[in-house]
Design an enzyme around this catalytic site. Sequence first.
Site, PDB file in Angstrom:
ATOM      1  N   TYR A  55      -2.164  -1.258  10.432  1.00  0.00           N
ATOM      2  CA  TYR A  55      -2.093  -1.400   8.965  1.00  0.00           C
ATOM      3  C   TYR A  55      -0.761  -0.861   8.443  1.00  0.00           C
ATOM      4  O   TYR A  55      -0.089  -1.500   7.628  1.00  0.00           O
ATOM      5  CB  TYR A  55      -3.275  -0.635   8.362  1.00  0.00           C
ATOM      6  N   SER A 113       0.870  -1.188   0.000  1.00  0.00           N
ATOM      7  CA  SER A 113       0.000   0.000   0.000  1.00  0.00           C
ATOM      8  C   SER A 113       0.898   1.227   0.000  1.00  0.00           C
ATOM      9  O   SER A 113       2.084   1.134   0.356  1.00  0.00           O
ATOM     10  CB  SER A 113      -0.831  -0.012   1.288  1.00  0.00           C
TER      11      SER A 113
HETATM   12  P1  NAD Z   1     -11.420  -6.070  -0.236  1.00  0.00           P
HETATM   13  O1  NAD Z   1     -12.005  -5.954   1.127  1.00  0.00           O
HETATM   14  O2  NAD Z   1     -12.252  -5.776  -1.428  1.00  0.00           O
HETATM   15  O3  NAD Z   1     -10.814  -7.541  -0.444  1.00  0.00           O
HETATM   16  C1  NAD Z   1     -10.075  -8.184   0.557  1.00  0.00           C
HETATM   17  C2  NAD Z   1      -9.987  -9.657   0.211  1.00  0.00           C
HETATM   18  O4  NAD Z   1      -9.291 -10.308   1.284  1.00  0.00           O
HETATM   19  C3  NAD Z   1     -11.374 -10.329   0.122  1.00  0.00           C
HETATM   20  O5  NAD Z   1     -11.353 -11.332  -0.873  1.00  0.00           O
HETATM   21  C4  NAD Z   1     -11.516 -10.976   1.492  1.00  0.00           C
HETATM   22  O6  NAD Z   1     -12.397 -12.093   1.509  1.00  0.00           O
HETATM   23  C5  NAD Z   1     -10.075 -11.394   1.765  1.00  0.00           C
HETATM   24  N1  NAD Z   1      -9.838 -11.637   3.178  1.00  0.00           N
HETATM   25  C6  NAD Z   1     -10.023 -10.790   4.219  1.00  0.00           C
HETATM   26  N2  NAD Z   1      -9.746 -11.444   5.372  1.00  0.00           N
HETATM   27  C7  NAD Z   1      -9.392 -12.708   5.031  1.00  0.00           C
HETATM   28  C8  NAD Z   1      -9.012 -13.851   5.775  1.00  0.00           C
HETATM   29  N3  NAD Z   1      -8.966 -13.847   7.091  1.00  0.00           N
HETATM   30  N4  NAD Z   1      -8.733 -14.985   5.098  1.00  0.00           N
HETATM   31  C9  NAD Z   1      -8.805 -15.030   3.745  1.00  0.00           C
HETATM   32  N5  NAD Z   1      -9.150 -13.977   2.995  1.00  0.00           N
HETATM   33  C10 NAD Z   1      -9.437 -12.834   3.641  1.00  0.00           C
HETATM   34  O7  NAD Z   1     -10.122  -5.161  -0.190  1.00  0.00           O
HETATM   35  P2  NAD Z   1      -9.155  -4.586  -1.330  1.00  0.00           P
HETATM   36  O8  NAD Z   1      -9.248  -3.119  -1.252  1.00  0.00           O
HETATM   37  O9  NAD Z   1      -9.332  -5.267  -2.618  1.00  0.00           O
HETATM   38  O10 NAD Z   1      -7.749  -4.974  -0.688  1.00  0.00           O
HETATM   39  C11 NAD Z   1      -6.859  -5.917  -1.250  1.00  0.00           C
HETATM   40  C12 NAD Z   1      -5.449  -5.594  -0.818  1.00  0.00           C
HETATM   41  O11 NAD Z   1      -5.064  -4.327  -1.347  1.00  0.00           O
HETATM   42  C13 NAD Z   1      -5.270  -5.499   0.688  1.00  0.00           C
HETATM   43  O12 NAD Z   1      -4.032  -6.055   1.078  1.00  0.00           O
HETATM   44  C14 NAD Z   1      -5.262  -4.003   0.936  1.00  0.00           C
HETATM   45  O13 NAD Z   1      -4.570  -3.663   2.108  1.00  0.00           O
HETATM   46  C15 NAD Z   1      -4.557  -3.534  -0.309  1.00  0.00           C
HETATM   47  N6  NAD Z   1      -4.773  -2.122  -0.622  1.00  0.00           N
HETATM   48  C16 NAD Z   1      -6.032  -1.634  -0.851  1.00  0.00           C
HETATM   49  C17 NAD Z   1      -6.192  -0.282  -1.144  1.00  0.00           C
HETATM   50  C18 NAD Z   1      -7.537   0.332  -1.405  1.00  0.00           C
HETATM   51  O14 NAD Z   1      -7.627   1.572  -1.484  1.00  0.00           O
HETATM   52  N7  NAD Z   1      -8.598  -0.438  -1.588  1.00  0.00           N
HETATM   53  C19 NAD Z   1      -5.079   0.554  -1.187  1.00  0.00           C
HETATM   54  C20 NAD Z   1      -3.824   0.027  -0.951  1.00  0.00           C
HETATM   55  C21 NAD Z   1      -3.680  -1.311  -0.669  1.00  0.00           C
END
Ligand code: NAD
Length: 260
Positions: free
Chosen positions: A155, A142
């Site tokens: 985080y 991130s």
């Molecule tokens: P999201 O909530 O849409 O997806 C998260 C995924 O992780 C889902 O498939 C969920 O089921 C899975 N998950 C959560 N807990 C779990 C567990 N205990 N066991 C197995 N699977 C689990 O979120 P996203 O925004 O797509 O995030 C994906 C990645 O990108 C994360 O690592 C997040 O930190 C990172 N990220 C997101 C953003 C943003 O702005 N959305 C920015 C930077 C980084």
Amino acid sequence: MGKKRVAVVTGSTSGIGLGIAWKLARDGYDIVLNGLGDKGDIENLRSDIEKETEVAVTFEDADLANPIEIESMITRVLKFHGSVDILVNNAGIQFVSAVEDFPTEQWNRVIDINLNAAFHTTRLVTPSMKKNGFGRIVNIASAHGLVASPFKSAYVAAKHGIVGFTKSVALELAEFGVTCNAICPGWVETPLVQTQVDALAIEKKMSKEAVIKNFMLERQPTRKFVQIEEIASLTSFLVSESARSITGSSYSIDGGWTAH
Ligand code: NAD
């Protein structure tokens, strides 16, 4: 034609992980999905990807907070497919709190899912990658792996941790044809962010649009959300043959956020 390469994408039932799974399936890799959610909805996602792309798509329901479940998942995948060629450590959660009030249980959960899970998947796939002389590990970190925000201490700690972990693993595996890189996205409109928008809209008594404009996109000089497809495309490149010399790097896709 030789055996298709196999890509495990954690947290691929939603958001960024699902976009990466679609892209890698379109690129021709067999896919292992993982994540939480309604079993029927997940089966629909799985069969949609399989039908459209004609690669093999399987689903593993391992809870990534649990190292025993991670071990069974990787053991099953290795037995079924024979190798894990690509590992995308994407699963992540957020919890927002002042440090003095941060519930210990939530702190541990954020570190377990965002950081410790990547250690477990990586240690378990590494022997097969080294043996095959090929492997690609992509960690979805991130902008918070490079800079901080208040109230997100767990985080930010986990994401800074995974950027460091990426470098160390890259050094260990470089001579075996295995690369390890991190992607550092800015704001992407996914359920993880929608939850924060909803909470802030209530706290600040503002519309969701005002929260997005004033508390989120003010960090991103482009003033636009990063699109999931952009992260999926970079992942696709990093796992390709052409990226063989790229390892130990962190790639920002954050609309200029960390250039400040
Ligand atoms: P999201 O909530 O849409 O997806 C998260 C995924 O992780 C889902 O498939 C969920 O089921 C899975 N998950 C959560 N807990 C779990 C567990 N205990 N066991 C197995 N699977 C689990 O979120 P996203 O925004 O797509 O995030 C994906 C990645 O990108 C994360 O690592 C997040 O930190 C990172 N990220 C997101 C953003 C943003 O702005 N959305 C920015 C930077 C980084």
